[in-house]
Design a protein around this motif. Structure first.
Motif, PDB file in Angstrom:
ATOM      1  N   PRO A  96       0.823  -1.203   0.000  1.00 49.82           N
ATOM      2  CA  PRO A  96       0.000   0.000   0.000  1.00 49.82           C
ATOM      3  C   PRO A  96       0.866   1.266   0.000  1.00 49.82           C
ATOM      4  CG  PRO A  96      -0.878  -1.588   1.538  1.00 49.82           C
ATOM      5  CD  PRO A  96       0.453  -2.126   1.094  1.00 49.82           C
ATOM      6  N   THR A  97       0.698   2.068  -1.054  1.00 51.77           N
ATOM      7  CA  THR A  97       1.563   3.235  -1.258  1.00 51.77           C
ATOM      8  C   THR A  97       0.748   4.399  -1.811  1.00 51.77           C
ATOM      9  OG1 THR A  97       3.383   1.724  -1.802  1.00 51.77           O
ATOM     10  CG2 THR A  97       3.684   4.019  -2.439  1.00 51.77           C
ATOM     11  N   VAL A 137       8.111  10.780   8.006  1.00 53.25           N
ATOM     12  CA  VAL A 137       6.811  10.152   8.298  1.00 53.25           C
ATOM     13  C   VAL A 137       5.748  11.213   8.030  1.00 53.25           C
ATOM     14  CG1 VAL A 137       7.611   8.507  10.055  1.00 53.25           C
ATOM     15  CG2 VAL A 137       6.902  10.806  10.750  1.00 53.25           C
ATOM     16  N   LEU A 138       4.538  10.746   7.703  1.00 51.02           N
ATOM     17  CA  LEU A 138       3.441  11.703   7.515  1.00 51.02           C
ATOM     18  C   LEU A 138       2.110  10.981   7.642  1.00 51.02           C
ATOM     19  CD1 LEU A 138       2.151  11.238   4.432  1.00 51.02           C
ATOM     20  CD2 LEU A 138       4.210  12.448   3.754  1.00 51.02           C
ATOM     21  N   CYS A 139       1.051  11.782   7.842  1.00 51.68           N
ATOM     22  CA  CYS A 139      -0.292  11.230   7.864  1.00 51.68           C
ATOM     23  C   CYS A 139      -1.157  12.046   6.896  1.00 51.68           C
ATOM     24  CB  CYS A 139      -0.868  11.280   9.282  1.00 51.68           C
ATOM     25  SG  CYS A 139      -2.459  10.454   9.434  1.00 51.68           S
ATOM     26  N   CYS A 178       1.783   7.046   7.368  1.00 49.12           N
ATOM     27  CA  CYS A 178       2.773   6.585   6.373  1.00 49.12           C
ATOM     28  C   CYS A 178       4.222   6.835   6.790  1.00 49.12           C
ATOM     29  CB  CYS A 178       2.592   7.355   5.067  1.00 49.12           C
ATOM     30  SG  CYS A 178       0.978   7.277   4.329  1.00 49.12           S
ATOM     31  N   GLU A 179       5.082   5.970   6.235  1.00 50.61           N
ATOM     32  CA  GLU A 179       6.526   6.218   6.270  1.00 50.61           C
ATOM     33  C   GLU A 179       6.973   6.591   4.858  1.00 50.61           C
ATOM     34  OE1 GLU A 179       7.985   2.517   7.783  1.00 50.61           O
ATOM     35  OE2 GLU A 179       7.482   3.038   9.872  1.00 50.61           O
ATOM     36  N   PHE A 212       6.910   9.276  -2.087  1.00 45.57           N
ATOM     37  CA  PHE A 212       6.251   7.971  -2.180  1.00 45.57           C
ATOM     38  C   PHE A 212       6.200   7.413  -0.762  1.00 45.57           C
ATOM     39  CE2 PHE A 212       7.770   8.899  -6.346  1.00 45.57           C
ATOM     40  CZ  PHE A 212       6.784   8.410  -7.188  1.00 45.57           C
ATOM     41  N   CYS A 213       4.990   7.130  -0.296  1.00 46.80           N
ATOM     42  CA  CYS A 213       4.784   6.869   1.127  1.00 46.80           C
ATOM     43  C   CYS A 213       4.143   5.508   1.352  1.00 46.80           C
ATOM     44  CB  CYS A 213       3.856   7.934   1.718  1.00 46.80           C
ATOM     45  SG  CYS A 213       4.382   9.615   1.328  1.00 46.80           S
ATOM     46  N   ARG A 214       4.803   4.659   2.149  1.00 49.15           N
ATOM     47  CA  ARG A 214       4.260   3.339   2.507  1.00 49.15           C
ATOM     48  C   ARG A 214       3.221   3.518   3.615  1.00 49.15           C
ATOM     49  NH1 ARG A 214       6.188  -2.108   3.046  1.00 49.15           N
ATOM     50  NH2 ARG A 214       7.558  -1.625   1.311  1.00 49.15           N
ATOM     51  N   VAL A 215       2.013   3.019   3.358  1.00 48.71           N
ATOM     52  CA  VAL A 215       0.921   3.161   4.331  1.00 48.71           C
ATOM     53  C   VAL A 215       1.064   2.067   5.382  1.00 48.71           C
ATOM     54  CG1 VAL A 215      -1.582   3.123   4.636  1.00 48.71           C
ATOM     55  CG2 VAL A 215      -0.587   4.142   2.568  1.00 48.71           C
TER      56      VAL A 215
END
Ligand SMILES: Cc1cc2nc3c(=O)[nH]c(=O)nc-3n(C[C@H](O)[C@H](O)[C@H](O)COP(=O)(O)O)c2cc1C
Length: 169
Positions: free
Chosen positions: A55-56, A76-78, A127-128, A142-145
């Motif tokens: 999931p990205t 990191v982000l949300c 996400c990371e 590009f963020c891994r959920v």
């Protein structure tokens, strides 16, 4: 062709692009982060799904914005997708306001990555950041959920279309 006419053409193309993009209806999100780089959040429509394996999502933001360095440091982000009732929060996080004033409004809790999660968001993706590239004036993250929180099925969405906010049932 003179330098002036080249610049005029570049500017005309930029404005035509912006006008075209104003017709692309988009969900409105507040993207947040916290960590060694500090607490930050901004309104973003440039968020989309990349793949579900793994999931990205991707998030685009202007490298000249006040929050850029904080996202780069924290990694990191949300992504908090806004409901119809969040229009004033979208404006608050949409520029100029100091970061501490932005988070004075709304009900925030700390997600698994440490990034603030808006409790009544339609959906939140914690996400990371895996990868970042530069494209023109922007960073593309590009963020891994790693965590997902849903609101209720009755939520109406906040949508940005033709430079105005709309509600979608
Ligand atoms: C509806 C809406 C959508 C936005 N989408 C984006 C976006 O996708 N990427 C971005 O970099 N900025 C976007 N912005 C602008 C940022 O929210 C703004 O530049 C950010 O809050 C940083 O502002 P500052 O540099 O004054 O702190 C959007 C603003 C609004 C109101």
């Amino acid at each position: 062709m003179t330098m002036d006419s080249v610049n005029e053409e570049v500017e005309a193309t930029r404005l035509a692009f912006r006008e075209g993009m104003s017709r692309l209806a988009a969900a409105v999100n507040i993207v947040t982060t916290d960590g060694p780089g500090g607490l930050a959040g901004f309104t973003a429509s440039a968020v989309c799904s990349v793949t579900d394996r793994p999931p990205t999502v991707l998030v685009c933001f202007n490298r000249s914005s006040s929050v850029a360095g904080m996202f780069e440091r924290n990694r990191v982000l949300c992504v908090n997708t806004l409901a119809a009732g969040h229009e004033s929060m979208s404006r608050l996080f949409g520029g100029s306001t100091p970061q501490e004033d932005r988070f004075a409004v709304g009900d925030w809790i700390v997600g698994n990555t440490g990034s603030p999660r808006l409790v009544d968001a339609i959906v939140s993706f914690d996400c990371e950041v895996e990868n970042a590239i530069e494209s023109g004036t922007h960073h593309v993250l590009f963020c891994r959920v790693i965590g997902i929180a849903h609101g209720t099925d009755d939520d109406e969405a906040l949508v940005y279309f033709r430079r105005r906010y709309h509600h979608l049932k």
